[in-house]
Design an enzyme around this catalytic site. Sequence first.
Site, PDB file in Angstrom:
ATOM      1  CE1 TYR A  29     -10.456   0.782  -2.572  1.00  0.00           C
ATOM      2  CE2 TYR A  29      -9.698   2.422  -1.632  1.00  0.00           C
ATOM      3  CZ  TYR A  29     -10.114   1.850  -2.344  1.00  0.00           C
ATOM      4  OH  TYR A  29     -10.672   2.418  -2.601  1.00  0.00           O
ATOM      5  CG  HIS A  34       0.628   3.307  -1.584  1.00  0.00           C
ATOM      6  ND1 HIS A  34      -1.035   3.318  -1.361  1.00  0.00           N
ATOM      7  CD2 HIS A  34       0.410   2.668  -0.501  1.00  0.00           C
ATOM      8  CE1 HIS A  34      -1.410   2.717  -0.493  1.00  0.00           C
ATOM      9  NE2 HIS A  34      -0.473   2.406   0.213  1.00  0.00           N
ATOM     10  N   GLY A 144       7.003   4.749   3.639  1.00  0.00           N
ATOM     11  CA  GLY A 144       6.455   6.431   3.740  1.00  0.00           C
ATOM     12  C   GLY A 144       6.752   6.142   5.140  1.00  0.00           C
ATOM     13  CD  GLN A 150       5.384   0.273   7.945  1.00  0.00           C
ATOM     14  OE1 GLN A 150       4.354  -1.037   7.867  1.00  0.00           O
ATOM     15  NE2 GLN A 150       5.499   0.671   6.782  1.00  0.00           N
ATOM     16  CB  SER A 182      -4.705   7.084   5.872  1.00  0.00           C
ATOM     17  OG  SER A 182      -5.378   5.740   6.080  1.00  0.00           O
ATOM     18  CB  SER A 183      -5.716   2.364   1.856  1.00  0.00           C
ATOM     19  OG  SER A 183      -4.559   2.075   1.718  1.00  0.00           O
ATOM     20  NE  ARG A 184      -6.418   0.213   8.784  1.00  0.00           N
ATOM     21  CZ  ARG A 184      -5.527   0.337   9.071  1.00  0.00           C
ATOM     22  NH1 ARG A 184      -4.546   0.732   8.987  1.00  0.00           N
ATOM     23  NH2 ARG A 184      -4.952  -1.391   9.047  1.00  0.00           N
TER      24      ARG A 184
HETATM   25  P1  AMP Z   1       0.131   0.690   3.339  1.00  0.00           P
HETATM   26  O1  AMP Z   1      -0.029   0.332   1.599  1.00  0.00           O
HETATM   27  O2  AMP Z   1      -0.570   1.422   4.060  1.00  0.00           O
HETATM   28  O3  AMP Z   1       0.824  -0.522   3.700  1.00  0.00           O
HETATM   29  O4  AMP Z   1       1.620   1.114   2.752  1.00  0.00           O
HETATM   30  C1  AMP Z   1       2.473   1.248   1.715  1.00  0.00           C
HETATM   31  C2  AMP Z   1       3.680   2.671   2.303  1.00  0.00           C
HETATM   32  O5  AMP Z   1       2.995   3.181   1.541  1.00  0.00           O
HETATM   33  C3  AMP Z   1       4.496   2.083   3.600  1.00  0.00           C
HETATM   34  O6  AMP Z   1       5.296   2.435   3.607  1.00  0.00           O
HETATM   35  C4  AMP Z   1       3.368   3.335   4.216  1.00  0.00           C
HETATM   36  O7  AMP Z   1       4.298   4.281   5.066  1.00  0.00           O
HETATM   37  C5  AMP Z   1       3.408   4.596   2.115  1.00  0.00           C
HETATM   38  N1  AMP Z   1       1.942   5.510   2.892  1.00  0.00           N
HETATM   39  C6  AMP Z   1       0.896   5.497   3.311  1.00  0.00           C
HETATM   40  N2  AMP Z   1       0.396   6.428   3.398  1.00  0.00           N
HETATM   41  C7  AMP Z   1       1.654   7.558   3.313  1.00  0.00           C
HETATM   42  C8  AMP Z   1       1.591   8.551   2.534  1.00  0.00           C
HETATM   43  N3  AMP Z   1       0.637   9.955   2.734  1.00  0.00           N
HETATM   44  N4  AMP Z   1       2.538   9.223   2.091  1.00  0.00           N
HETATM   45  C9  AMP Z   1       4.034   8.888   2.371  1.00  0.00           C
HETATM   46  N5  AMP Z   1       3.281   7.051   2.381  1.00  0.00           N
HETATM   47  C10 AMP Z   1       2.311   6.435   2.264  1.00  0.00           C
END
Ligand code: AMP
Length: 278
Positions: A29, A34, A144, A150, A182-184
């Site tokens: 998503y 990302h 990120g 994390q 954020s995906s959320r």
């Molecule tokens: P996720 O798909 O939520 O597991 O995120 C995958 C990666 O994208 C993780 O390393 C997150 O920290 C990074 N990420 C998510 N949102 C952001 C953002 N707004 N800015 C930078 N990196 C992000």
Amino acid sequence: MKVITTIAEMRKLRSKQAGSVGLVPTMGYLHEGHLELVRRALLENLTVIVSIFVNPTQFAPEEDFTSYPHDPERDLALLEKERVDLVFMPGAQEMYPEGSSSWVEVEKVTERLEGDFRPGHFRGVATVVAKLFNITQPHRAYFGQKDAQQLAVIRKMVSDLNMNLEVVAVPTVREPDGLALSSRNTYLSPKERKAALVLWKSLSLAQELWQKGERSAAPIRQEMTSLIESEPLAKIDYVSIADPETLEELEEIDRPALVSMAVKIGKTRLIDNITLGE
Ligand code: AMP
């Protein structure tokens, strides 16, 4: 761009890659946050692998694993446009076949903040990231700053277990008004979307107080808490000012400090952070 769903094929293709390989682990998503990781990886490596896997082991039973947003076609189109080389998209059975019973447990740094509110979360994260590292053998992996704890957990795992790769942190990408992507965020109603700005407002307040010379953590935490509590739709899980590596709470901000929070806006749990004095 090649889309790979099995570990065997991933290993086969990986073994053919000469030169540096960058890995960007995601749960799909995809948004600009990302893509920022992907772009950085493309700049620094000859080959870039993006993984898309909604990892069941990092969700507690009452969390949003089954409703986590997904749109693989859109994700693949975005990655194709960025000129990503390989996308690793395994199913849950492929990653956790029946009988799978080994875990990566990072102690201490996982025990506070998110770890406190999401028991078992970082065990799932560390395990799946270690598996992805083993499968894709990257020289660099991109995470990120948005998920600061994390990042600290992965860094500790890589250091403690002598994993042979560089962890690269990428700054948080935000909406023009400051909300961290954020995906959320897709869960938020228009009213909640407005309320969600309280996270960024309270982080900005912390920054402002620090810039004015405040170096005690308690009054900054207190002012942030009051601001968030003034938003009727917001409910605080935690507001923290901590050492960015150990995540131990600070009394005095006499070194770089991670200001982080988790706040529920309606049913949606959002996290955000900044670092003071970097
Ligand atoms: P996720 O798909 O939520 O597991 O995120 C995958 C990666 O994208 C993780 O390393 C997150 O920290 C990074 N990420 C998510 N949102 C952001 C953002 N707004 N800015 C930078 N990196 C992000």
